[in-house]
Design a protein around this motif. Structure first.
Motif, PDB file in Angstrom:
ATOM      1  N   TYR A 195      -8.440  20.883  -2.264  1.00  0.00           N
ATOM      2  CA  TYR A 195      -8.951  20.923  -0.883  1.00  0.00           C
ATOM      3  C   TYR A 195      -7.827  20.619   0.108  1.00  0.00           C
ATOM      4  N   GLN A 211     -25.696  24.719   7.291  1.00  0.00           N
ATOM      5  CA  GLN A 211     -25.902  23.264   7.293  1.00  0.00           C
ATOM      6  C   GLN A 211     -24.649  22.570   7.834  1.00  0.00           C
ATOM      7  N   THR A 261     -17.539  12.942   7.839  1.00  0.00           N
ATOM      8  CA  THR A 261     -18.696  13.262   8.686  1.00  0.00           C
ATOM      9  C   THR A 261     -19.948  13.337   7.814  1.00  0.00           C
ATOM     10  N   THR A 268     -22.574  14.923   6.533  1.00  0.00           N
ATOM     11  CA  THR A 268     -23.171  16.249   6.329  1.00  0.00           C
ATOM     12  C   THR A 268     -23.847  16.274   4.957  1.00  0.00           C
ATOM     13  N   ASP A 302     -23.412  32.643   5.901  1.00  0.00           N
ATOM     14  CA  ASP A 302     -23.348  31.590   4.872  1.00  0.00           C
ATOM     15  C   ASP A 302     -23.697  32.192   3.520  1.00  0.00           C
TER      16      ASP A 302
HETATM   17  N1  LIG Z   1     -18.080  16.481   6.065  1.00  0.00           N
HETATM   18  C1  LIG Z   1     -16.849  16.015   6.172  1.00  0.00           C
HETATM   19  O1  LIG Z   1     -16.611  14.813   5.977  1.00  0.00           O
HETATM   20  C2  LIG Z   1     -15.723  16.925   6.579  1.00  0.00           C
HETATM   21  C3  LIG Z   1     -14.529  16.329   6.993  1.00  0.00           C
HETATM   22  C4  LIG Z   1     -13.462  17.142   7.366  1.00  0.00           C
HETATM   23  C5  LIG Z   1     -13.615  18.513   7.339  1.00  0.00           C
HETATM   24  N2  LIG Z   1     -14.795  19.072   6.942  1.00  0.00           N
HETATM   25  C6  LIG Z   1     -14.879  20.532   6.937  1.00  0.00           C
HETATM   26  O2  LIG Z   1     -15.971  20.944   7.753  1.00  0.00           O
HETATM   27  C7  LIG Z   1     -16.499  22.161   7.256  1.00  0.00           C
HETATM   28  C8  LIG Z   1     -17.965  21.996   6.963  1.00  0.00           C
HETATM   29  O3  LIG Z   1     -18.124  20.946   6.009  1.00  0.00           O
HETATM   30  P1  LIG Z   1     -19.530  20.245   5.757  1.00  0.00           P
HETATM   31  O4  LIG Z   1     -19.253  18.845   5.423  1.00  0.00           O
HETATM   32  O5  LIG Z   1     -20.458  20.592   6.857  1.00  0.00           O
HETATM   33  O6  LIG Z   1     -19.942  20.992   4.389  1.00  0.00           O
HETATM   34  P2  LIG Z   1     -21.361  21.386   3.779  1.00  0.00           P
HETATM   35  O7  LIG Z   1     -21.137  21.486   2.312  1.00  0.00           O
HETATM   36  O8  LIG Z   1     -22.445  20.488   4.275  1.00  0.00           O
HETATM   37  O9  LIG Z   1     -21.588  22.857   4.367  1.00  0.00           O
HETATM   38  C9  LIG Z   1     -20.737  23.899   3.987  1.00  0.00           C
HETATM   39  C10 LIG Z   1     -21.453  25.213   4.180  1.00  0.00           C
HETATM   40  O10 LIG Z   1     -20.542  26.249   3.751  1.00  0.00           O
HETATM   41  C11 LIG Z   1     -21.271  27.164   2.956  1.00  0.00           C
HETATM   42  N3  LIG Z   1     -20.390  27.833   2.009  1.00  0.00           N
HETATM   43  C12 LIG Z   1     -19.773  27.296   0.916  1.00  0.00           C
HETATM   44  N4  LIG Z   1     -19.094  28.238   0.260  1.00  0.00           N
HETATM   45  C13 LIG Z   1     -19.264  29.396   0.952  1.00  0.00           C
HETATM   46  C14 LIG Z   1     -18.814  30.729   0.757  1.00  0.00           C
HETATM   47  N5  LIG Z   1     -18.066  31.064  -0.303  1.00  0.00           N
HETATM   48  N6  LIG Z   1     -19.164  31.674   1.666  1.00  0.00           N
HETATM   49  C15 LIG Z   1     -19.940  31.349   2.730  1.00  0.00           C
HETATM   50  N7  LIG Z   1     -20.418  30.105   2.950  1.00  0.00           N
HETATM   51  C16 LIG Z   1     -20.077  29.148   2.065  1.00  0.00           C
HETATM   52  C17 LIG Z   1     -22.319  26.309   2.232  1.00  0.00           C
HETATM   53  O11 LIG Z   1     -23.384  27.116   1.753  1.00  0.00           O
HETATM   54  C18 LIG Z   1     -22.727  25.343   3.330  1.00  0.00           C
HETATM   55  O12 LIG Z   1     -23.783  25.848   4.116  1.00  0.00           O
HETATM   56  C19 LIG Z   1     -15.672  22.504   6.014  1.00  0.00           C
HETATM   57  O13 LIG Z   1     -14.619  23.379   6.376  1.00  0.00           O
HETATM   58  C20 LIG Z   1     -15.128  21.155   5.594  1.00  0.00           C
HETATM   59  O14 LIG Z   1     -13.930  21.289   4.848  1.00  0.00           O
HETATM   60  C21 LIG Z   1     -15.841  18.314   6.553  1.00  0.00           C
END
Ligand SMILES: NC(=O)c1ccc[n+]([C@@H]2O[C@H](COP(=O)([O-])OP(=O)(O)OC[C@H]3O[C@@H](n4cnc5c(N)ncnc54)[C@H](O)[C@@H]3O)[C@@H](O)[C@H]2O)c1
Length: 243
Positions: free
Chosen positions: A149, A15, A182, A184, A36
């Motif tokens: 984090y 996702q 973002t 998500t 995942d």
């Molecule tokens: N959404 C934001 O605002 C944002 C901003 C900056 C950085 N990020 C980074 O972007 C990346 C994705 O974030 P997102 O917002 O899409 O998150 P999300 O929670 O929507 O998706 C994260 C995915 O990682 C998987 N996951 C979690 N723990 C896991 C594990 N132990 N092993 C394998 N898979 C695992 C989850 O099942 C999920 O599918 C992350 O590294 C997050 O730190 C997100």
């Protein structure tokens, strides 16, 4: 197409940002292994991209190794690793206990290390590799309610520099993309969902960030044409952080 004939692993790709990255790398010609914790989600994305779905916990040494072994078993090579898997928390500093701190660090930092370690040998043998970690602009902003984090993402940036220095001689680059907030599934499931308008007011480009806004920066760093760029963090946040 930037990634024709390449094989990419994207963790956390069931996702959110990881899934958008898997879509983009596939659109650029790569075959994609979608890893995942959510096995059904990984399988669904992989089916759509005619790729390989792998249920795995990146904080497990065995699972991290298996992600790479299954990818090699199917495709015989791995050119690109994108580490997007992470826990996105919203937790006040005084509510963080040591068990939570350890769990978050084990996924968000140990996981990035373990999968990077597992791809190193095949990339070294091939004399080519692109490792891209997903950091966060929250590290620079010091965003509240994200203590462990921020510590983990700072560690990921340190890991990028270490990998870049030590693996450059083998044709392997290591970089990070640091997204801003973002839209998500993970982010919208937390009180961070209420911050989008506030952050938008600080951005140079005034709209909410989408996963598709992040993926092209990753595709560049995952491609051959980024070969003179290593040890860097590309901030993709609509100009929120400017220093
Ligand atoms: N959404 C934001 O605002 C944002 C901003 C900056 C950085 N990020 C980074 O972007 C990346 C994705 O974030 P997102 O917002 O899409 O998150 P999300 O929670 O929507 O998706 C994260 C995915 O990682 C998987 N996951 C979690 N723990 C896991 C594990 N132990 N092993 C394998 N898979 C695992 C989850 O099942 C999920 O599918 C992350 O590294 C997050 O730190 C997100």
């Amino acid at each position: 197409m930037k990634l024709q004939g390449r094989v990419a692993i994207v963790t956390g790709a069931a996702q959110g940002i990881g899934r958008a990255i898997a879509d983009k790398l596939h659109a650029e010609g790569a075959q994609v292994a979608v890893a995942d914790l959510n096995g059904d989600g990984a399988a669904a994305v992989a089916a759509r991209l005619e790729g390989l779905g792998i249920q795995a916990d990146v904080s497990s040494e065995q699972d991290a190794d298996r992600i790479v072994q299954e990818t090699l078993g199917r495709y015989g090579r791995v050119d690109v690793l994108v580490n997007a898997a992470a826990i996105v928390p919203f937790i006040a500093w005084d509510e963080v206990d040591f068990a939570y701190w350890r769990r978050l660090l084990s996924v968000n930092l140990d996981g990035a290390y373990l999968v990077s370690r597992a791809v190193e040998r095949p990339m070294r043998d091939a004399g080519y590799g692109r490792i891209v970690h997903i950091a966060s602009n929250a590290f620079y902003a010091g965003t509240p309610n994200m203590g462990p984090y921020l510590a983990a993402k700072g560690g990921v940036i340190g890991l990028v520099r270490a990998l870049a220095t030590e693996l450059g001689r083998y044709g392997i680059t290591a970089n990070a993309v640091a997204p801003g907030i973002t839209r998500t599934e993970g982010c919208l499931a937390t009180p961070h969902r209420d911050s989008f308008d506030f952050v938008q007011a600080l951005q140079a480009i005034p709209r909410h960030g989408l996963p598709e806004d992040i993926a092209p920066s990753v595709a560049f760093l995952a491609s051959e044409e980024s070969g003179w760029v290593t040890g860097q963090v590309l901030v993709a946040d609509a100009g929120h952080i400017r220093d």
